[in-house]
Structures are given as structure tokens and as C-alpha cells.
Design a protein around this motif. Structure first.
Motif, short mmCIF file in Angstrom:
data_model
loop_
_atom_site.label_atom_id
_atom_site.label_comp_id
_atom_site.label_asym_id
_atom_site.label_seq_id
_atom_site.Cartn_x
_atom_site.Cartn_y
_atom_site.Cartn_z
N GLU A 237 0.84 -1.20 0.00
CA GLU A 237 0.00 0.00 0.00
C GLU A 237 0.87 1.25 0.00
O GLU A 237 2.06 1.20 0.32
N SER A 238 0.27 2.38 -0.34
CA SER A 238 1.02 3.63 -0.47
C SER A 238 1.17 4.34 0.87
O SER A 238 0.25 4.34 1.69
N GLY A 239 2.34 4.97 1.06
CA GLY A 239 2.58 5.71 2.29
C GLY A 239 3.61 6.81 2.10
O GLY A 239 4.38 6.81 1.13
N LYS A 302 -3.67 12.04 -4.35
CA LYS A 302 -3.72 10.58 -4.28
C LYS A 302 -4.59 10.17 -3.10
O LYS A 302 -4.25 10.45 -1.95
N PRO A 303 -5.71 9.49 -3.34
CA PRO A 303 -6.66 9.23 -2.26
C PRO A 303 -6.34 8.01 -1.40
O PRO A 303 -6.85 7.88 -0.31
N ASP A 304 -5.46 7.11 -1.92
CA ASP A 304 -5.28 5.82 -1.25
C ASP A 304 -3.97 5.73 -0.46
O ASP A 304 -3.39 4.65 -0.34
N VAL A 305 -3.50 6.87 0.08
CA VAL A 305 -2.33 6.83 0.97
C VAL A 305 -2.80 6.24 2.29
O VAL A 305 -3.62 6.83 2.99
N ARG A 306 -2.28 5.07 2.65
CA ARG A 306 -2.78 4.35 3.82
C ARG A 306 -2.01 4.67 5.09
O ARG A 306 -2.45 4.32 6.17
N PHE A 307 -0.86 5.35 4.98
CA PHE A 307 -0.15 5.74 6.19
C PHE A 307 0.74 6.94 5.92
O PHE A 307 1.24 7.13 4.81
N VAL A 308 0.89 7.77 6.95
CA VAL A 308 1.84 8.88 6.93
C VAL A 308 2.66 8.79 8.22
O VAL A 308 2.09 8.76 9.31
N VAL A 309 3.97 8.71 8.07
CA VAL A 309 4.86 8.68 9.22
C VAL A 309 5.66 9.97 9.24
O VAL A 309 6.27 10.35 8.23
N HIS A 310 5.67 10.65 10.36
CA HIS A 310 6.57 11.78 10.57
C HIS A 310 7.77 11.27 11.36
O HIS A 310 7.63 10.91 12.53
N ALA A 311 8.93 11.22 10.71
CA ALA A 311 10.14 10.74 11.38
C ALA A 311 10.74 11.81 12.28
O ALA A 311 11.76 11.57 12.94
N GLY A 312 10.13 12.96 12.29
CA GLY A 312 10.52 14.06 13.17
C GLY A 312 9.31 14.95 13.37
O GLY A 312 8.34 14.89 12.61
N GLY A 325 -2.93 14.66 7.07
CA GLY A 325 -4.21 14.56 6.36
C GLY A 325 -4.09 14.05 4.94
O GLY A 325 -5.10 13.80 4.29
N ARG A 326 -2.86 13.87 4.45
CA ARG A 326 -2.70 13.28 3.12
C ARG A 326 -2.96 11.79 3.15
O ARG A 326 -3.04 11.15 2.10
N ALA A 327 -3.10 11.24 4.33
CA ALA A 327 -3.52 9.84 4.46
C ALA A 327 -5.04 9.77 4.40
O ALA A 327 -5.74 10.66 4.88
N GLY A 328 -5.54 8.72 3.79
CA GLY A 328 -6.97 8.42 3.85
C GLY A 328 -7.89 9.45 3.24
O GLY A 328 -8.99 9.68 3.75
#
Length: 743
Positions: A237-239, A302-312, A325-328
Motif C-alpha cells: 500500500e502507499s505511504g 492521491k486518495p489511497d495513501v494508507r499511512f503517513v509517518v513523521h520521522a521528526g 491529512g494526506r492519508a486516507g
């Protein structure tokens, strides 16, 4: 919404939405936003990412006469939206620097020939005298400004070129001008209206709560391992992984590639060509993960971003709301993980104060102070232990009344909390009192830790009763606990230097009349598994194997047409198809997100794939799904799963021993649908005798086949029986046999 409540405008809009987008109802605030456009009234519309902002001007543009003018800040966003509109059958185009001379001439002819419903243009090109003069002669029906927060220096992404958009009211005095954004405080909303010169603009502000996002905050310790675990949970999935610096982007992307992840870096240090290629790879699913600085994201559709991780840690809650908010965007459950360390705030402070950060408002002292305050707010969110949804919603000035959001690490019970938080908190607040509420968090921490620094000793604070009360704890942990008490409202930071004051809640805490929550030392969370959440629930009824086959088909069709996969269909539509399993075009048209053009373009291919899947795997097609237009609801007490109302209505007929064909006739349902009801009935009633629906000879043959080859799947049984027994009969006998073994 009842028919009596539908106005002529709304009826036209609903007809348009159904025809082109496959939607038969308004999402929250869309009706009001579209009404403002249809009536020609100016408006400022704030809806969260994924809330359907674009449709607020796209649907009216199609329903009205003339051509809508859409101001968009990025070329990639224009292309995505125009591709999506064209795939739905809407005539749209854009004017930007990527067009050749011939392509630009063709767009101009379409404008003069009144062949377009929507024209996308960047603010810089729009404000050229030649462009405005040309458009002034066109039949422009409305002006829509996307990413409108860029207008305000109070916002988090100020762009000076947006200020020139005030000319729209001069050149087009008789049309409505509409500003759209996902993140804007009240001050920013008012500034947007003022800068654009809007006349008595209607302010429409939706809920800032993204119901489908699951927020978690963790200590950055073991950062790479935590990022890897999230990606593994969403394999295929996209992230997006956000990093503060370019160096971290390159390092993280390389590490992920080394782990076998299809990852690409994205930051301002790359060439334009590389950035575009990496972004296109991500949008077209050739790359699963994009690792980026905040240079990536605005306008990514892109509507199907299933996760966003902030590494900082991000630099503000506004930035975090937009980036996470770019997720989901499709409304499906998605994960947002924020990894932070106290050093992140110090790094951002250096960037902001050195003015190296182009996003610090207009460069004024007020903007700098505002950026630093925003940074404090972000730090408070990271160190807080109250509901993440509540913190975000209340930051934007909206009430949040839910006791448990069911979609964050706090409410899911994932945090590793101190056992006796009250005693620890009382020691900290008592120290603030002994210091007469005259010092900040750093000095208070030093006193509690028993510091021998010269200033502590000079002030005589080593003689306070609270000196060294927490000397057995690490200084960094004490400092984090102070921030957590501020976040929970027991302490308050005041003035330029953030002097700590005790609130009324803090005084109640000292009396033992309040219950704080504090994280265990150096832990922003734990890896204990969460219970059932809305991510699990969103898959209810979805045939996962069919969903994967439909994803592959979507990818193939998108490649053929040179468009991103989501332009064909979003994941929401694919999940709905994998629930319904429609085997006819008529059934296909009722799936969510299927408009008339997409029915013509893709219906045959998808129906053929679904029919083939059902036949090969022996599963029923054309499953009835009760439609719902309700927004996602907060979780309450878990409900037991059960049959739907239609299935329950069939149960009484099955109890009479009626055949499937007779039940189908009486209920007016397809036999394949009724077969599904029968399967539910057999399980619900623990029926052990299949003979009312399968003759004894066939039932015996199926039971013998099961004994010979086992019950791993239906297809081996079907083949063992020489293809002479249909899948429905095999399923009925197998279910009854399983019930018999459970008795």
C-alpha cells in the motif's frame, strides 16, 4: 435528506454528481458550499483533507452555464484533477508551463469555443495581463481558489503571489469568488476574505476531525525499526514518510530500499526532473513509499495513501494537520504515526530564527513570534497524553465532546503510563509553587533534578523543599512530564519566556482531586497491539482476494491509459465492488463512485473479472449491500455481528423448508443473493441436515468428497466430483457438516 427538502438547485447538483461521480448524496457541508456557488455568493470553505472540497466547486461548475476558473498552486495538482475530471466525462483543461505551443493554442480555442466547464491555472499565469484580458472575454461562471491558506501571512504556507488574486473581483465583478482550504484558524479565514476583497463572504467551516485517521505519537528511539514496522503492516500500500532534513530523507530512503521497499526520496535538493519522476512513480504506484521533506505534498490528490509517518516533529499543528491529512483522503481508515524527540523542537527553532525557513509568514517580528508559539503548540501535542483527535480539533477552535475517539494511541489504551502519576505530578506542581510561579520549565526541571548549576545555587533554590525531589529521574524525562502537565491543563505557560503558572486544575491536583496521566520515562507509547478498531471494521464484508484481483485490473487499465490508478477507481470503490460482487452492468452501476462514463469505460472489464472470480472460486455474486450515507460514527459499545434485515426475513421461509428458487420468487431477489441468505441461515441456526435444499444422493456424494480431499477450499471438491455438483450445493453440505461436528 427527504425529497421535500430538495431545492431545484440541489436536484440539479445531485443529478450531476450521480452522472459524473457516482454519488447520490452530499457529504457534510457540501450542500451549503455548493449552494453558495450556485447563488453567486462569495465564500470561504474550510473542509478537512478528504472532505470533498473539490466537488464543492466542480459539481456546480458542471451544473451551471459557462466555465469555472480554478486557481491552483501546483502543476501536479492541476494535472491530477484534470485527468480525474476527464475520466469522469467532464471537459476540463489547464494552462501552465508544461504545455507546448500547439497544446496551449488548443486550450485557448476551447475557451473561446465555450467547450470547457473548468479551467485550471496557476496564480502567476492568471495574473499576467494577457491571461486576464483573454479570460475577461470568456463566459466565466465562478472563480475557485484552491489551497487558499496561501493567501494569508498568518497561515502556515504563505505565498506572496496569492495576494494578487484580489484582482479577480476587479476583472470579474459579477461572479462569486470562493476560497477553499483544509487548515485555517479563524484569524486566517478572516484574513483570506479581507485579502481577496470578498463581499460579505459566507464562512463555511467543517469539522477539523478526520474520523478515519488513527493518530499515534511515539518516542523517536529506534526510529528506523518503527518506520519499517508500519510499512510491513501496510505492505503493498502507499505511504509517505516525512523527515525534517534532506540528509535524513536520503538516509531513510536508502535504508528502506535496502530492506526491499520500493521507496523514493523527494526534497528541494533534487533536480526538477528527479522530483517529478519520483512523484510520478508514487502517484502511479511504481513506488510504494515516498520519503520527503515538507517540500512534498501540497496538492497531492492521491486518495489511497494508507499511512503517513513523521520521522521528526513538524513545526506546527497546522502543518501536521495538513501533512498527516494526506492519508486516507478516500475516507478509509489510515495510520498516522509521529516519531519525535525533544531535539526536534530545538532544530526547528534554529531554522525559524535563522529565517532559513521560507514558510515563516511574511518575515515580520509578529510572524516569527507566531511561528515560535506554533512550535510550542506542536511540542505540547507530542508530549500530551490526552486524546489526539481532541487536541487537534480544539486547536482549531472547535468543541470535541467525545469521551473516547477510538482512533488514537491514548483512547486505544496503547500508552505506557506511570502507575502513580498523581504523586509525581504533585511533586512537579509543588515545585512550581515553591518557585512562586516565576520560572520556566527548564529551571523548574533543574530544581527537581537537584542540579548544582551556578544559577540554581545563586538563587538559593537548592534550599527549597522540592529541590532534588526527582533526582533519581533523568532530566529529560522530568522535562517531558512538565510539558505533559501543561498539555493537560494543570500548568500554564505565560509570557515571552514561558513562565509556569498553576491553573485551577493544578490546584485541584495538589489537593488530590484530579487525575493526571504521565508517560513512563522516555516512552511516548508502547508497541502493545491495539484492539479492534475502525481499520479492521472497514474491511467487513470485503472479499480480500477479489479486492486484490481488482487492484491488479485497475493498475493494468491505468497503465494502458497513462493515468494514476486512482483516476480509474479509488480503493473505496474497489472495496464496495468486492463486497457486492456485481456480475451485471446494472449491478455495477450501483457501486460507490461509479458514474456513467466510468460505467462505459470500465464496466465490462470489471464485471467480467468479478464474474470469473465468482465462478472459479465458487462464491455467490450480486450480494445485496444496504446503502448508507451516514458519516463515520464514533465507536461505542461493540455490536455483535449478525445477518442483515433482508437475510433475517428469509430465515422464516427457510425454516419452512422452501427451496432457494421459491424463496427468491417470494422475496423478489436473485437466486444467488438468496443462496447467500441461506448460508447465513445455516450458520445462524446451526442446521445439520442439508436435504431440504440438496437431494440426499448429492449430499452423500459431497460428504464423501470432503472426507477424501478435506475442506481447504471448494474448488478441489468441485473438481473431485467431476464438476457435476455446483458450488452452492457443495457450500450448503459443507456448512451443515461443519455444524454437525460442532454439536
Amino acid at each position: 435528506m427527504t425529497n421535500s427538502a430538495i431545492t431545484p438547485h440541489e436536484a440539479a447538483l445531485l443529478k450531476t454528481m450521480q452522472r459524473y461521480w457516482g454519488y447520490d448524496s452530499f457529504r457534510p457541508l457540501q450542500r451549503e458550499a455548493m449552494a453558495a456557488v450556485m447563488d453567486g455568493r462569495d465564500s470561504v470553505v474550510v473542509l478537512p483533507t478528504g472532505g470533498g472540497k473539490s466537488l464543492c466547486f466542480q459539481a456546480p461548475a458542471v451544473a451551471m452555464g459557462g466555465m469555472a476558473l480554478v486557481v491552483s498552486p501546483l502543476i501536479s495538482l492541476m494535472k491530477d484533477q484534470v485527468d480525474t475530471l476527464r475520466s469522469a466525462g467532464v471537459s476540463a483543461a489547464y494552462l501552465n508551463s508544461t504545455l507546448s505551443t500547439d497544446e496551449r493554442r488548443e486550450v485557448m480555442e476551447q475557451i473561446r469555443g465555450e467547450q470547457l466547464k473548468l479551467l485550471y491555472v496557476a496564480p502567476e499565469r492568471l495574473l499576467l495581463d494577457g491571461t486576464l484580458s483573454m479570460l475577461a472575454q470568456a463566459n466565466v461562471s465562478l472563480a475557485a481558489i484552491d489551497e487558499a491558506h496561501c493567501i494569508s501571512s498568518w497561515g502556515h504556507d504563505f505565498r506572496p503571489e496569492y495576494r494578487g488574486l484580489a484582482r479577480l473581483k476587479e476583472v470579474f465583478p459579477h461572479i462569486g469568488v470562493h476560497a477553499y482550504t483544509a487548515t485555517a484558524t479563524e484569524a486566517v479565514r478572516d484574513d483570506i476574505a479581507r485579502q481577496l476583497g470578498l463581499a460579505d463572504a459566507e464562512m463555511l467551516v467543517g469539522s477539523f476531525d478526520r474520523l478515519n485517521l488513527i493518530y499515534r505519537v511515539r518516542s523517536a528511539a529506534g526510529r528506523m525499526g518503527q518506520i519499517q514496522r508500519v510499512i510491513e503492516q501496510h505492505r503493498g500500500e502507499s505511504g509517505i514518510v516525512y523527515c525534517i532534513s534532506r540528509k535524513e530523507v536520503e538516509k531513510t530512503a536508502a535504508a528502506l530500499v535496502g530492506l526491499g521497499v520500493k521507496a523514493k526520496p523527494y526534497h528541494a535538493g533534487l533536480t526538477d526532473e528527479d522530483r517529478k519522476r519520483h512523484q510520478d512513480d508514487f502517484l502511479n504506484d511504481r513506488a510504494e513509499v515516498i520519503v520527503a521533506t515538507v517540500a512534498f505534498g501540497m496538492g497531492i490528490d492521491k486518495p489511497d495513501v494508507r499511512f503517513v509517518v513523521h520521522a521528526g516533529m513538524p513545526k506546527s499543528l497546522e502543518n501536521y494537520q495538513q501533512e498527516a491529512g494526506r492519508a486516507g483522503r478516500d475516507g478509509l481508515p489510515s495510520d498516522c504515526l509521529l516519531l519525535y524527540s525533544r531535539g526536534d523542537a530545538a532544530l526547528w527553532k534554529r531554522i525559524i530564527e535563522s529565517s532559513a525557513d521560507p514558510g515563516v509568514g511574511d518575515g515580520s517580528a509578529d510572524s516569527l513570534d507566531g511561528a515560535l508559539r506554533a512550535l510550542d503548540g506542536m511540542s505540547g501535542y507530542c508530549g500530551g497524553v490526552s486524546c489526539r483527535h481532541k487536541q487537534l480539533v480544539e486547536h482549531f477552535g472547535q468543541p470535541f465532546s467525545h469521551n473516547n475517539c477510538g482512533a488514537c494511541d491514548v483512547c486505544l489504551g496503547e500508552l505506557d503510563l506511570v502507575d502513580d502519576a498523581l504523586l509525581l505530578a504533585q511533586k512537579i506542581v509543588s515545585c512550581v509553587a515553591r518557585l512562586e510561579q516565576r520560572y520556566g520549565a527548564d529551571h523548574t526541571t533543574k530544581v527537581l533534578a537537584g542540579s548544582t548549576e551556578e544559577r540554581v545555587l545563586q538563587l538559593g533554590h537548592d534550599r527549597l523543599s522540592t529541590y532534588g525531589l526527582l533526582k533519581d529521574q533523568r532530566t529529560g524525562d522530568i522535562r517531558d512530564w512538565v510539558e505533559q502537565l501543561v498539555s493537560q491543563g494543570f500548568l500554564l505557560k505565560a509570557g515571552e519566556y514561558g513562565v509556569l503558572h498553576i491553573t485551577e486544575s493544578g490546584r485541584q491536583l495538589l489537593k488530590g482531586e484530579a487525575e493526571p496521566k504521565l508517560l513512563r520515562a522516555s516512552a511516548a507509547g508502547s508497541d502493545k497491539p491495539a484492539g479492534r478498531n475502525r481499520a479492521t471494521e472497514s474491511w467487513e464484508g470485503v472479499d480480500r482476494a477479489l479486492f486484490e484481483q481488482l487492484r491488479a485490473l485497475r493498475s493494468h487499465l491505468a497503465t494502458e491509459r497513462s493515468v494514476p490508478a486512482y483516476v480509474v477507481f479509488g480503493d473505496t470503490t474497489l472495496r464496495d465492488l468486492a463486497r457486492r460482487r456485481p456480475t451485471t452492468l446494472d449491478g455495477f452501476r450501483h457501486a460507490q463512485g461509479v458514474g456513467e462514463k466510468k460505467l462505459r469505460d470500465y464496466g465490462d472489464a470489471f464485471v467480467a473479472a468479478i464474474s470469473g472470480y465468482c465462478s472459479t472460486n465458487g462464491v455467490a455474486g450480486d450480494i445485496e449491500v444496504v446503502p448508507t450515507t451516514e458519516a463515520p460514527r464514533r465507536p461505542s459499545r461493540p455490536r455483535k455481528s449478525g445477518a442483515n434485515a433482508s437475510a433475517m426475513a428469509a430465515f422464516s421461509l427457510f425454516r419452512e423448508g422452501l427451496a432457494i428458487t421459491e424463496v427468491a420468487r417470494q422475496m423478489g431477489r436473485a437466486p444467488s443473493t438468496v443462496t447467500g441468505y441461506l448460508s447465513e441461515y445455516l450458520k445462524h441456526e446451526s442446521v445439520t441436515d442439508p436435504t431440504p435444499w440438496v437431494d440426499r444422493t448429492t449430499a452423500t456424494a459431497v460428504e464423501e468428497a470432503i472426507e477424501s480431499v478435506g475442506l481447504r477450499a471448494l474448488k478441489p471438491l468441485h473438481e473431485h466430483l467431476g464438476g457435476t455438483v455446483d458450488y452452492d450445493a457443495i457450500r450448503i453440505v459443507a456448512t451443515c457438516l461443519a455444524n454437525r461436528e460442532r454439536v
